[in-house]
Design a protein around this motif. Structure first.
Motif, PDB file in Angstrom:
ATOM      1  N   GLY A  54       0.797  -1.218   0.000  1.00  0.00           N
ATOM      2  CA  GLY A  54       0.000   0.000   0.000  1.00  0.00           C
ATOM      3  C   GLY A  54       0.826   1.261   0.000  1.00  0.00           C
ATOM      4  N   PRO A  57       0.796   4.053  -5.377  1.00  0.00           N
ATOM      5  CA  PRO A  57      -0.460   4.020  -6.130  1.00  0.00           C
ATOM      6  C   PRO A  57      -0.291   3.181  -7.394  1.00  0.00           C
ATOM      7  N   SER A  62      -6.229  -3.851  -9.661  1.00  0.00           N
ATOM      8  CA  SER A  62      -6.599  -3.776  -8.251  1.00  0.00           C
ATOM      9  C   SER A  62      -5.822  -4.806  -7.444  1.00  0.00           C
ATOM     10  N   LEU A  69     -10.133  -4.157  -0.626  1.00  0.00           N
ATOM     11  CA  LEU A  69      -9.286  -3.428  -1.556  1.00  0.00           C
ATOM     12  C   LEU A  69      -8.112  -2.791  -0.825  1.00  0.00           C
ATOM     13  N   ASN A  71      -5.520   0.060  -0.774  1.00  0.00           N
ATOM     14  CA  ASN A  71      -5.209   1.376  -1.354  1.00  0.00           C
ATOM     15  C   ASN A  71      -4.345   2.223  -0.429  1.00  0.00           C
ATOM     16  N   LYS A  72      -3.917   1.637   0.679  1.00  0.00           N
ATOM     17  CA  LYS A  72      -3.006   2.319   1.594  1.00  0.00           C
ATOM     18  C   LYS A  72      -2.361   1.275   2.499  1.00  0.00           C
TER      19      LYS A  72
END
Length: 269
Positions: A54, A57, A62, A69, A71-72
């Motif tokens: 994470g 980006p 995905s 998910l 994403n960080k």
């Protein structure tokens, strides 16, 4: 458990251009696997690991962990780097306990958990030492214990033994196998060492030069042979080990050809 679906990663270049680091990479890692990524320098191994962690980006695709998910950064992913990132002003036990305190545990609860993890990696008697009083291999043990503190779903290891001498490296490999057996953790590890990949991986992926793609996948059972009672000397002398080692070496040396004609690359195994 971990699903990487068709991800691509780009970096901004100094001249305003984009560097294509990863191209349409897909990977699934099941619970309890040790998947090892191999490839020449610059092939995107660390970029893939950092995306899963994470830290980076992704431009497309995905990443999901247990259906959630990514994403960080998060405590469901523990990270061990090649160079330890221990805080020199804190004791060994407080380095391990730090993430637990941030997670809301009391200092006593965090230290009790940290002490159990130091026992797991064989450092109980060094709990109150400062990191700079330890050897390189011992500091990596502390880093491993710290990464396990929050009980992550997956352990991400970025060439964790690359800076160690050969003897310490072998000791750390055996420690990792012991920790894996006792915890059942899922692990994604990257390395430049073909032999290390064969000794540690239940599955091996090979990546092409930039933009990084997965060009081959192999199942490996040498770690299970070791756990089953065979010694490493016998395993390494076996025809299966030597055959796969040479195949991987040839494949990595030929990745420049793969980069030029990816559609005719080596078939996945």
């Amino acid at each position: 458990m971990l699903q990487v679906e068709n991800i691509s990663v780009y970096f901004s270049g100094k001249r305003g251009n984009f560097i294509h680091a990863l191209d349409r990479v897909s990977l699934e890692i099941a619970k309890g696997e040790i998947v090892v990524a191999l490839g020449a320098s610059g092939c995107g191994k660390s970029t893939l690991l950092n995306a899963i962690a994470g830290f980076l980006p992704i431009r497309q695709g995905s990443i999901k962990l247990n259906g959630k998910l990514v994403n960080k950064a998060g405590s469901d992913r523990g990270v061990v780097f090649q160079k330890d990132t221990l805080l020199p002003w804190k004791s060994v036990i407080d380095n391990v306990a730090l993430g637990l305190i941030f997670a809301g545990l009391t200092k006593t609860e965090a230290r009790n958990r940290a002490r159990a993890l130091l026992d797991l990696v064989g450092l109980t008697e060094f709990a109150d030492q400062a990191p700079y009083e330890l050897s390189g291999g011992m500091r990596q043990r502390v880093g491993l214990a710290r990464s396990l503190a929050t009980d992550p779903s997956i352990l991400l290891m970025d060439e964790p033994f690359g800076a160690l001498d050969s003897l310490t490296r072998e000791q750390m490999q055996e420690l990792l196998i012991s920790v894996w057996r006792r915890t059942g953790k899922t692990i994604f590890l990257i390395t430049h060492s073909i032999e290390e990949a064969l000794c540690l991986g239940t599955r091996i992926i090979v990546m092409s030069p930039r933009p990084g793609r997965i060009i081959a996948r192999y199942n490996a059972d040498f770690i299970r042979q070791y756990i089953g009672g065979m010694d490493w000397s016998s395993i390494r002398k076996g025809p299966s080990f030597n055959s796969l080692r040479e195949e991987l070496r040839d494949l990595i040396h030929k990745t420049e050809i793969v980069q030029a004609t990816p559609q005719k690359a080596f078939a996945n195994v």
